[in-house]
Design a protein around this motif. Sequence first.
Motif, PDB file in Angstrom:
ATOM      1  N   ARG A  94       0.240  -6.206  10.535  1.00  0.00           N
ATOM      2  CA  ARG A  94       1.642  -6.489  10.848  1.00  0.00           C
ATOM      3  C   ARG A  94       1.792  -6.931  12.298  1.00  0.00           C
ATOM      4  O   ARG A  94       2.554  -7.868  12.591  1.00  0.00           O
ATOM      5  CB  ARG A  94       2.505  -5.265  10.547  1.00  0.00           C
ATOM      6  N   MET A  95       1.056  -6.288  13.184  1.00  0.00           N
ATOM      7  CA  MET A  95       1.098  -6.661  14.597  1.00  0.00           C
ATOM      8  C   MET A  95       0.625  -8.094  14.796  1.00  0.00           C
ATOM      9  O   MET A  95       1.157  -8.821  15.657  1.00  0.00           O
ATOM     10  CB  MET A  95       0.225  -5.697  15.405  1.00  0.00           C
ATOM     11  N   ARG A  96      -0.340  -8.514  14.007  1.00  0.00           N
ATOM     12  CA  ARG A  96      -0.872  -9.870  14.101  1.00  0.00           C
ATOM     13  C   ARG A  96       0.005 -10.904  13.374  1.00  0.00           C
ATOM     14  O   ARG A  96      -0.302 -12.092  13.387  1.00  0.00           O
ATOM     15  CB  ARG A  96      -2.292  -9.908  13.536  1.00  0.00           C
ATOM     16  N   GLY A  97       1.063 -10.463  12.724  1.00  0.00           N
ATOM     17  CA  GLY A  97       1.963 -11.376  12.035  1.00  0.00           C
ATOM     18  C   GLY A  97       1.452 -11.872  10.706  1.00  0.00           C
ATOM     19  O   GLY A  97       1.943 -12.883  10.187  1.00  0.00           O
ATOM     20  N   LEU A  98       0.503 -11.153  10.110  1.00  0.00           N
ATOM     21  CA  LEU A  98      -0.074 -11.563   8.830  1.00  0.00           C
ATOM     22  C   LEU A  98       0.669 -10.959   7.649  1.00  0.00           C
ATOM     23  O   LEU A  98       0.683 -11.545   6.561  1.00  0.00           O
ATOM     24  CB  LEU A  98      -1.554 -11.162   8.777  1.00  0.00           C
ATOM     25  N   ILE A  99       1.270  -9.799   7.830  1.00  0.00           N
ATOM     26  CA  ILE A  99       2.079  -9.171   6.794  1.00  0.00           C
ATOM     27  C   ILE A  99       3.395  -8.717   7.420  1.00  0.00           C
ATOM     28  O   ILE A  99       3.479  -8.501   8.639  1.00  0.00           O
ATOM     29  CB  ILE A  99       1.369  -7.974   6.124  1.00  0.00           C
ATOM     30  N   SER A 100       4.413  -8.585   6.566  1.00  0.00           N
ATOM     31  CA  SER A 100       5.697  -8.091   7.058  1.00  0.00           C
ATOM     32  C   SER A 100       5.940  -6.640   6.664  1.00  0.00           C
ATOM     33  O   SER A 100       6.791  -5.970   7.253  1.00  0.00           O
ATOM     34  CB  SER A 100       6.838  -8.958   6.529  1.00  0.00           C
ATOM     35  N   ALA A 101       5.199  -6.146   5.646  1.00  0.00           N
ATOM     36  CA  ALA A 101       5.399  -4.772   5.172  1.00  0.00           C
ATOM     37  C   ALA A 101       4.245  -4.371   4.271  1.00  0.00           C
ATOM     38  O   ALA A 101       3.447  -5.210   3.836  1.00  0.00           O
ATOM     39  CB  ALA A 101       6.722  -4.666   4.405  1.00  0.00           C
ATOM     40  N   TYR A 102       4.166  -3.070   3.997  1.00  0.00           N
ATOM     41  CA  TYR A 102       3.214  -2.549   3.003  1.00  0.00           C
ATOM     42  C   TYR A 102       3.884  -1.413   2.256  1.00  0.00           C
ATOM     43  O   TYR A 102       4.694  -0.667   2.827  1.00  0.00           O
ATOM     44  CB  TYR A 102       1.902  -2.099   3.654  1.00  0.00           C
ATOM     45  N   HIS A 103       3.588  -1.303   0.979  1.00  0.00           N
ATOM     46  CA  HIS A 103       4.276  -0.348   0.108  1.00  0.00           C
ATOM     47  C   HIS A 103       3.262   0.398  -0.750  1.00  0.00           C
ATOM     48  O   HIS A 103       2.295  -0.187  -1.235  1.00  0.00           O
ATOM     49  CB  HIS A 103       5.287  -1.091  -0.775  1.00  0.00           C
ATOM     50  N   TRP A 104       3.529   1.686  -0.975  1.00  0.00           N
ATOM     51  CA  TRP A 104       2.581   2.590  -1.624  1.00  0.00           C
ATOM     52  C   TRP A 104       2.895   2.774  -3.105  1.00  0.00           C
ATOM     53  O   TRP A 104       4.057   2.772  -3.511  1.00  0.00           O
ATOM     54  CB  TRP A 104       2.619   3.954  -0.932  1.00  0.00           C
ATOM     55  N   ALA A 105       1.853   2.975  -3.883  1.00  0.00           N
ATOM     56  CA  ALA A 105       2.000   3.222  -5.322  1.00  0.00           C
ATOM     57  C   ALA A 105       2.128   4.719  -5.581  1.00  0.00           C
ATOM     58  O   ALA A 105       1.378   5.523  -5.020  1.00  0.00           O
ATOM     59  CB  ALA A 105       0.805   2.667  -6.082  1.00  0.00           C
ATOM     60  N   PHE A 106       3.044   5.067  -6.471  1.00  0.00           N
ATOM     61  CA  PHE A 106       3.219   6.454  -6.873  1.00  0.00           C
ATOM     62  C   PHE A 106       2.996   6.658  -8.363  1.00  0.00           C
ATOM     63  O   PHE A 106       2.965   7.795  -8.837  1.00  0.00           O
ATOM     64  CB  PHE A 106       4.617   6.937  -6.477  1.00  0.00           C
TER      65      PHE A 106
ATOM     66  N   THR B  77      -9.841   6.044  -1.812  1.00  0.00           N
ATOM     67  CA  THR B  77     -10.124   7.141  -2.738  1.00  0.00           C
ATOM     68  C   THR B  77     -11.400   7.870  -2.355  1.00  0.00           C
ATOM     69  O   THR B  77     -12.154   7.424  -1.481  1.00  0.00           O
ATOM     70  CB  THR B  77     -10.319   6.610  -4.181  1.00  0.00           C
ATOM     71  N   LEU B  78     -11.649   8.948  -3.066  1.00  0.00           N
ATOM     72  CA  LEU B  78     -12.974   9.531  -3.031  1.00  0.00           C
ATOM     73  C   LEU B  78     -13.988   8.495  -3.489  1.00  0.00           C
ATOM     74  O   LEU B  78     -13.669   7.610  -4.296  1.00  0.00           O
ATOM     75  CB  LEU B  78     -13.055  10.746  -3.962  1.00  0.00           C
ATOM     76  N   TRP B  79     -15.194   8.616  -3.001  1.00  0.00           N
ATOM     77  CA  TRP B  79     -16.292   7.763  -3.462  1.00  0.00           C
ATOM     78  C   TRP B  79     -17.412   8.681  -3.929  1.00  0.00           C
ATOM     79  O   TRP B  79     -17.804   9.608  -3.226  1.00  0.00           O
ATOM     80  CB  TRP B  79     -16.786   6.863  -2.338  1.00  0.00           C
ATOM     81  N   THR B  80     -17.903   8.443  -5.149  1.00  0.00           N
ATOM     82  CA  THR B  80     -18.928   9.304  -5.725  1.00  0.00           C
ATOM     83  C   THR B  80     -20.214   8.520  -5.959  1.00  0.00           C
ATOM     84  O   THR B  80     -20.230   7.286  -5.946  1.00  0.00           O
ATOM     85  CB  THR B  80     -18.461   9.891  -7.060  1.00  0.00           C
ATOM     86  N   THR B  81     -21.290   9.242  -6.210  1.00  0.00           N
ATOM     87  CA  THR B  81     -22.574   8.586  -6.476  1.00  0.00           C
ATOM     88  C   THR B  81     -22.513   7.745  -7.742  1.00  0.00           C
ATOM     89  O   THR B  81     -23.251   6.773  -7.876  1.00  0.00           O
ATOM     90  CB  THR B  81     -23.696   9.622  -6.594  1.00  0.00           C
TER      91      THR B  81
ATOM     92  N   TRP C 297      -7.101   9.023 -12.155  1.00  0.00           N
ATOM     93  CA  TRP C 297      -7.625  10.287 -11.638  1.00  0.00           C
ATOM     94  C   TRP C 297      -7.914  10.181 -10.149  1.00  0.00           C
ATOM     95  O   TRP C 297      -7.536  11.060  -9.358  1.00  0.00           O
ATOM     96  CB  TRP C 297      -8.894  10.687 -12.389  1.00  0.00           C
ATOM     97  N   LEU C 298      -8.578   9.098  -9.736  1.00  0.00           N
ATOM     98  CA  LEU C 298      -8.913   8.930  -8.324  1.00  0.00           C
ATOM     99  C   LEU C 298      -7.667   8.886  -7.447  1.00  0.00           C
ATOM    100  O   LEU C 298      -7.638   9.477  -6.361  1.00  0.00           O
ATOM    101  CB  LEU C 298      -9.716   7.645  -8.133  1.00  0.00           C
ATOM    102  N   LEU C 299      -6.637   8.195  -7.923  1.00  0.00           N
ATOM    103  CA  LEU C 299      -5.445   7.995  -7.099  1.00  0.00           C
ATOM    104  C   LEU C 299      -4.498   9.176  -7.095  1.00  0.00           C
ATOM    105  O   LEU C 299      -3.960   9.548  -6.044  1.00  0.00           O
ATOM    106  CB  LEU C 299      -4.697   6.747  -7.562  1.00  0.00           C
ATOM    107  N   PHE C 300      -4.280   9.780  -8.258  1.00  0.00           N
ATOM    108  CA  PHE C 300      -3.186  10.742  -8.372  1.00  0.00           C
ATOM    109  C   PHE C 300      -3.625  12.176  -8.668  1.00  0.00           C
ATOM    110  O   PHE C 300      -2.792  13.081  -8.611  1.00  0.00           O
ATOM    111  CB  PHE C 300      -2.199  10.261  -9.434  1.00  0.00           C
ATOM    112  N   ALA C 301      -4.900  12.390  -8.944  1.00  0.00           N
ATOM    113  CA  ALA C 301      -5.393  13.755  -9.115  1.00  0.00           C
ATOM    114  C   ALA C 301      -6.375  14.144  -8.022  1.00  0.00           C
ATOM    115  O   ALA C 301      -6.601  15.324  -7.799  1.00  0.00           O
ATOM    116  CB  ALA C 301      -6.062  13.915 -10.490  1.00  0.00           C
ATOM    117  N   ALA C 302      -6.938  13.157  -7.336  1.00  0.00           N
ATOM    118  CA  ALA C 302      -7.967  13.434  -6.330  1.00  0.00           C
ATOM    119  C   ALA C 302      -7.558  12.923  -4.949  1.00  0.00           C
ATOM    120  O   ALA C 302      -8.410  12.509  -4.156  1.00  0.00           O
ATOM    121  CB  ALA C 302      -9.292  12.806  -6.770  1.00  0.00           C
TER     122      ALA C 302
END
Length: 236
Positions: A119-131, A155-159, A219-224
């Motif tokens: 945003r500081m570099r003028g490449l994006i105007s905003a960012y929004h999160w998923a629920f 997210t978590l990263w697993t083997t 699972w990765l996004l909303f449980a972990a």
Amino acid sequence: MTTVETVNPGPQAPGLGRIYAPDPQDAKYRMRSIVRAADTGPLRSRHWLMGRGMKLCSQGYVPHCVRFNETHLLQFAPVVRGNAFTLTEGMHEWSTANDEFPSGAEGGTSLRAGFEFLRMRGLISAYHWAFTMDEIRARVTSDKADGGGPMVAGTLWTTGMDRRDANGYWWPTGGVRGGHCWGVSGYSRPTIKRTGRYKTFNSHEGNYTAWIEEDALEWLLFAADGEAAAVVEVPR
């Protein structure tokens, strides 16, 4: 909502540390506010492509996953920036100096700090999160005019994610390495033979793309304690 990566040279992927620091203010910037069909969108397949001649790049054994994958995001349609890596020079250094973590914590940085740099570099105007998964599916499958596009996740990263399986999938199984920033560039709807799945992009050599099942991503996004966000890019 943040993720951070550390360096730990190994044969498959950089070692990963993780700090989870949710911000209640993120609820004011939900993805559904920029994607018109976030709750009612059609269940269809869609895949966003990188610009002609562009390739995913390896971060090597340095803790720069946020810089690499937020830069990759800028190389995908609908707004393709061929000089994206030039435009994000200095992101890691600025982000680690200005993120929400203790000074030098784990050597990595947050998704949020990377977005603030863009945003500081003028490449994006905003960012929004998923629920919700509905927001994620709608973001990836909607038209550009309706707020569609690719996105990034932390997210978590697993083997089990270090390499694709024989069918090209990541699985969040095995030992937990820590956290990692990567991206989502497409969705294929369920069929009789398979569940809904997402196409991913990444910055680990030999493991640049994969599929992930919808349930595994949920699972990765909303449980972990994961996170996913979409940006509003400034036109070129």
